[in-house]
Design an enzyme around this catalytic site. Structure first.
Site, PDB file in Angstrom:
ATOM      1  N   HIS A  65       0.756  -1.091  -0.068  1.00 56.40           N
ATOM      2  CA  HIS A  65       0.113   0.039  -0.077  1.00 56.40           C
ATOM      3  C   HIS A  65       0.927   1.291   0.095  1.00 56.40           C
ATOM      4  CE1 HIS A  65      -3.505   2.563   0.910  1.00 56.40           C
ATOM      5  NE2 HIS A  65      -2.754   3.090   2.028  1.00 56.40           N
TER       6      HIS A  65
ATOM      7  N   SER B 149       3.949   0.754   2.327  1.00 56.40           N
ATOM      8  CA  SER B 149       3.918  -0.434   3.698  1.00 56.40           C
ATOM      9  C   SER B 149       3.451  -1.881   2.873  1.00 56.40           C
ATOM     10  CB  SER B 149       2.926   0.032   4.636  1.00 56.40           C
ATOM     11  OG  SER B 149       2.718   1.282   5.221  1.00 56.40           O
TER      12      SER B 149
HETATM   13  C1  GRF Z   1       1.302   0.531  -6.712  1.00 57.40           C
HETATM   14  O1  GRF Z   1       1.714   2.203  -6.318  1.00 57.40           O
HETATM   15  C2  GRF Z   1       0.870   0.252  -5.393  1.00 57.40           C
HETATM   16  O2  GRF Z   1       1.412   0.678  -4.317  1.00 57.40           O
HETATM   17  C3  GRF Z   1      -0.743   0.348  -5.281  1.00 57.40           C
HETATM   18  O3  GRF Z   1      -0.996   0.129  -6.771  1.00 57.40           O
HETATM   19  C4  GRF Z   1       0.188   0.631  -7.686  1.00 57.40           C
HETATM   20  C5  GRF Z   1       0.133  -0.642  -8.445  1.00 57.40           C
HETATM   21  O4  GRF Z   1       1.087  -0.305  -9.242  1.00 57.40           O
HETATM   22  N1  GRF Z   1      -1.302  -0.466  -4.440  1.00 57.40           N
HETATM   23  P1  GRF Z   1       1.603  -1.601 -10.455  1.00 57.40           P
HETATM   24  O5  GRF Z   1       0.391  -1.999 -10.867  1.00 57.40           O
HETATM   25  O6  GRF Z   1       2.284  -2.865  -9.705  1.00 57.40           O
HETATM   26  O7  GRF Z   1       2.427  -0.857 -11.314  1.00 57.40           O
END
Ligand code: GRF
Length: 203
Positions: A108, A135
């Site tokens: 997250h 996190s």
């Molecule tokens: C990331 O920023 C993650 O922290 C959040 O959603 C985004 C996912 O990015 N939960 P990706 O699809 O892995 O590039």
């Protein structure tokens, strides 16, 4: 140590896991990629790499629970040791969380417990906070609320926009996710009912 990765977006976290596996720094394998969006980047990566993948559209199901159950039946079928949610943007039902209890983590983009939910980069700026981060935590029924295994921190810089902040955080997320999954894959970190233990010590 087999992973099921759940994603709804471009899949850069999935790519980071795959790169670490290929480099030999993450003793695991991706047994499947699962999504609510058939056209998302993560599913494209899985297809290009010949990885098992299942993408089920919510609108093809009568309700949220039916979609959730069908997708996580497909997850269960690959018998993952760990489910990694990386930008999976649907709320996972309590029944599903309990079904995979202690085997599901999420990354997250905030320093939990601050800023659970969406739009965390804009919220950090709006709150005038001087630091941001990501996190890795255990998934429990409450949203973005499970025990935290590890965090990465970055400073908020003058003039930061949500996009700049997200862009600076993303590579740190990748490193954090790979390190966290490696701790779990090697057994150094264990997730139990009371939360995480590291080298046998409760965190
Ligand atoms: C990331 O920023 C993650 O922290 C959040 O959603 C985004 C996912 O990015 N939960 P990706 O699809 O892995 O590039």
């Amino acid at each position: 140590f087999s992973l099921a990765v759940l994603a709804s977006g471009r899949g850069s976290n999935l790519q980071a896991l795959l790169d670490a596996i290929a480099a030999g720094t993450l003793p695991a394998r991706v047994a499947g990629v699962f999504s609510d969006k058939p056209a998302c980047g993560a599913i494209g990566i899985a297809r290009d790499r010949g990885l098992p993948h299942v993408a089920l559209r919510p609108r093809d199901y009568p309700d949220r629970d039916a979609h959730d159950e069908a997708l996580f039946d497909a997850v269960a079928a690959v018998q993952p040791d760990l489910i990694v949610c990386a930008g999976y943007l649907r709320i996972i039902s309590e029944r599903t969380v309990r079904r995979f209890e202690s085997r599901m983590v999420n990354i997250h983009p905030s320093l939990l417990p601050r800023h659970p939910g969406l739009d965390t980069h804009a919220r950090v700026l709006a709150a005038g906070e001087t630091e941001h981060g990501a996190s890795v935590h255990a998934v429990i029924p409450a949203l973005d609320a499970g025990p935290v295994l590890a965090q990465a921190r970055i400073p908020v810089l003058p003039g930061d926009t949500p996009e700049a902040l997200a862009g600076r955080l993303l590579p740190r997320e990748h490193a954090l996710l790979v390190a966290s999954v490696a701790l779990l894959a090697t057994g150094r970190a264990r997730l139990g009912a009371a939360g995480f233990e590291l080298d046998g010590h409760p965190l």
